[in-house]
Design an enzyme around this catalytic site. Structure first.
Site, PDB file in Angstrom:
ATOM      1  N   HIS A 110       0.932  -1.151  -0.131  1.00 56.89           N
ATOM      2  CA  HIS A 110      -0.204  -0.068  -0.045  1.00 56.89           C
ATOM      3  C   HIS A 110       0.996   1.150  -0.127  1.00 56.89           C
ATOM      4  CE1 HIS A 110      -3.593   2.495   1.540  1.00 56.89           C
ATOM      5  NE2 HIS A 110      -2.595   3.152   1.940  1.00 56.89           N
ATOM      6  N   GLU A 111       1.907   1.393   0.983  1.00 60.95           N
ATOM      7  CA  GLU A 111       2.718   2.496   1.009  1.00 60.95           C
ATOM      8  C   GLU A 111       3.474   2.316  -0.365  1.00 60.95           C
ATOM      9  OE1 GLU A 111       2.299   4.999   2.964  1.00 60.95           O
ATOM     10  OE2 GLU A 111       0.978   3.738   4.091  1.00 60.95           O
ATOM     11  N   HIS A 148       2.107   4.636  -3.050  1.00 65.22           N
ATOM     12  CA  HIS A 148       2.168   6.013  -2.798  1.00 65.22           C
ATOM     13  C   HIS A 148       3.352   6.295  -3.232  1.00 65.22           C
ATOM     14  CE1 HIS A 148      -1.332   6.561  -0.447  1.00 65.22           C
ATOM     15  NE2 HIS A 148      -1.245   5.768   0.716  1.00 65.22           N
ATOM     16  N   ASP A 198      -5.109   8.934   3.561  1.00 61.75           N
ATOM     17  CA  ASP A 198      -5.118   9.118   2.278  1.00 61.75           C
ATOM     18  C   ASP A 198      -6.450  10.097   1.891  1.00 61.75           C
ATOM     19  OD1 ASP A 198      -2.845   7.712   2.167  1.00 61.75           O
ATOM     20  OD2 ASP A 198      -4.107   5.773   1.897  1.00 61.75           O
TER      21      ASP A 198
END
Length: 367
Positions: free
Chosen positions: A68-69, A72, A170
């Site tokens: 997930h990170e 980004h 987010d």
């Protein structure tokens, strides 16, 4: 981030684990081991197998958080943003970026990239499970099916939760990007932070009113509130200072000390000069920097024999004279220091800049 250690590098980004992550790993594993099916393994025998599956699920879950990170960070790198590191800690992960793009569209895309990765992971795992169960009837009763189903469902929930408009999550960053298209960046951040604080209070109340009360919601509420407040202040400082040259706010009359000075003499010198940090210079050559924090580490009885050269910081953080005060602020925050030395093109020390100098500048500019 303090109290973190590096475990590897992915796409050029250092991956770190915070000490709180090590505390939460066994906690999550115990929760999965004690929960019944379909979101736990309490029915699995022997019990040791249930705990092993729970620990594996926890590791894979935080692997998904890392992806997930990375979602980004990958898009941020495409936009030219430098990623300092990704740190896994108590309630998830954090990508440390030098600066969020001011383009609202870029910030919105970067913010959505993480939840999108979670949705892709979750959707793919659930579809895989459905296909496998359709092809093999007995697969739906297996522990593998349950493990994959848990990971898929949790990733979907993770993606949805992160899209809540609770800045600096987010969804809150997407909200800030939307505000930034209609108002100045500082005002947009302040508005998004206000919404984030409101959500923090709401999560906190839900945690307290739950029966039994939910400590995780309260903990998340605290993190959201502190994150919103901190980033609101940080953005205000950065935007205000980004047009101010370092050369205009630094202290030019440099007071330095020699490395041969004893810590006891330095303490008296600090009392006289009223400064908390000094460059250490010998024969016009910069040797290091020493601060009151360094002095406090030396026992009072040892200060008569220990020299500045013994305790000074030799890994000196400097900033070019042509940089902005905002650059200096980011440098101080990222290195967790209270002052930086300003150097000219030749590498000679031109001045020293402290956080106090920056705060005084902020006060003058906001009057």
């Amino acid at each position: 981030m303090a109290n973190s250690f590096k475990i590897g590098t992915i796409i050029g980004i250092p991956i770190k684990i915070h000490i709180t992550f090590l505390l939460v790993l066994p906690f999550f594993a115990i929760i999965f081991a004690m929960n019944p099916a379909p979101y736990g393994f309490s029915d699995i025998v022997p019990v040791s197998l249930g705990y092993a599956l729970s620990f594996l699920t926890t590791i894979l879950l935080f692997g998904c958080v890392l992806l997930h990170e990375l979602g980004h960070s990958y898009l941020a790198k495409k936009y030219g943003v430098k990623i300092t590191d990704i740190t896994l800690f108590l309630i998830g992960g954090v990508s440390s970026m030098e600066e969020i793009p001011r383009d609202p569209k870029q910030e919105a895309k970067m913010a959505f990239a993480g939840p999108l990765v979670s949705f892709i992971i979750g959707g793919s795992l659930l579809l895989l499970n459905f296909a496998a169960a359709s092809a093999i009837a007995s697969f739906a009763d297996s522990v593998i099916f349950r493990l994959v189903q848990m990971l898929g469902s949790i990733n979907i929930v993770l993606g949805m939760f992160n899209l809540l408009p609770a800045f600096p999550m987010d969804g809150g960053r997407i909200l800030r990007a939307w505000f930034a298209g209609k108002m100045p960046y500082i005002q947009a951040t302040h508005a998004a932070a206000g919404v984030g604080k409101m959500f923090a209070f709401l999560l906190g109340f839900l945690g307290l009113l739950s029966n039994p009360w939910n400590p995780w919601l309260i903990l998340i509420a605290i993190f959201v509130y502190m994150g919103a407040s901190g980033e609101d202040r940080s953005t205000a400082v950065t935007v205000t200072l980004e047009k101010v040259p370092v050369s205009e706010v630094m202290t030019k009359d440099i007071v330095s000390v020699e490395p041969s000075l004893t810590i006891d003499d330095l303490t008296q010198f600090m009392f006289e000069k009223k400064h908390m940090g000094y460059p250490v210079i010998e024969h016009n050559t910069l040797k290091g920097i020493i601060t009151f924090t360094d002095v406090r580490k030396v026992m009072p009885l040892d200060r008569y024999s220990i020299l500045v050269s013994d305790v000074m910081t030799k890994d000196i953080v400097t900033i070019p004279k042509e940089a902005t005060a905002a650059d200096a602020f980011k440098l101080m925050v990222s290195n967790n220091i209270g002052r930086v030395l300003v150097v000219d093109e030749s590498g000679s020390v031109s001045g020293i800049l402290s956080r106090t100098d920056l705060m005084h500048t902020m006060m003058l500019l906001n009057e």
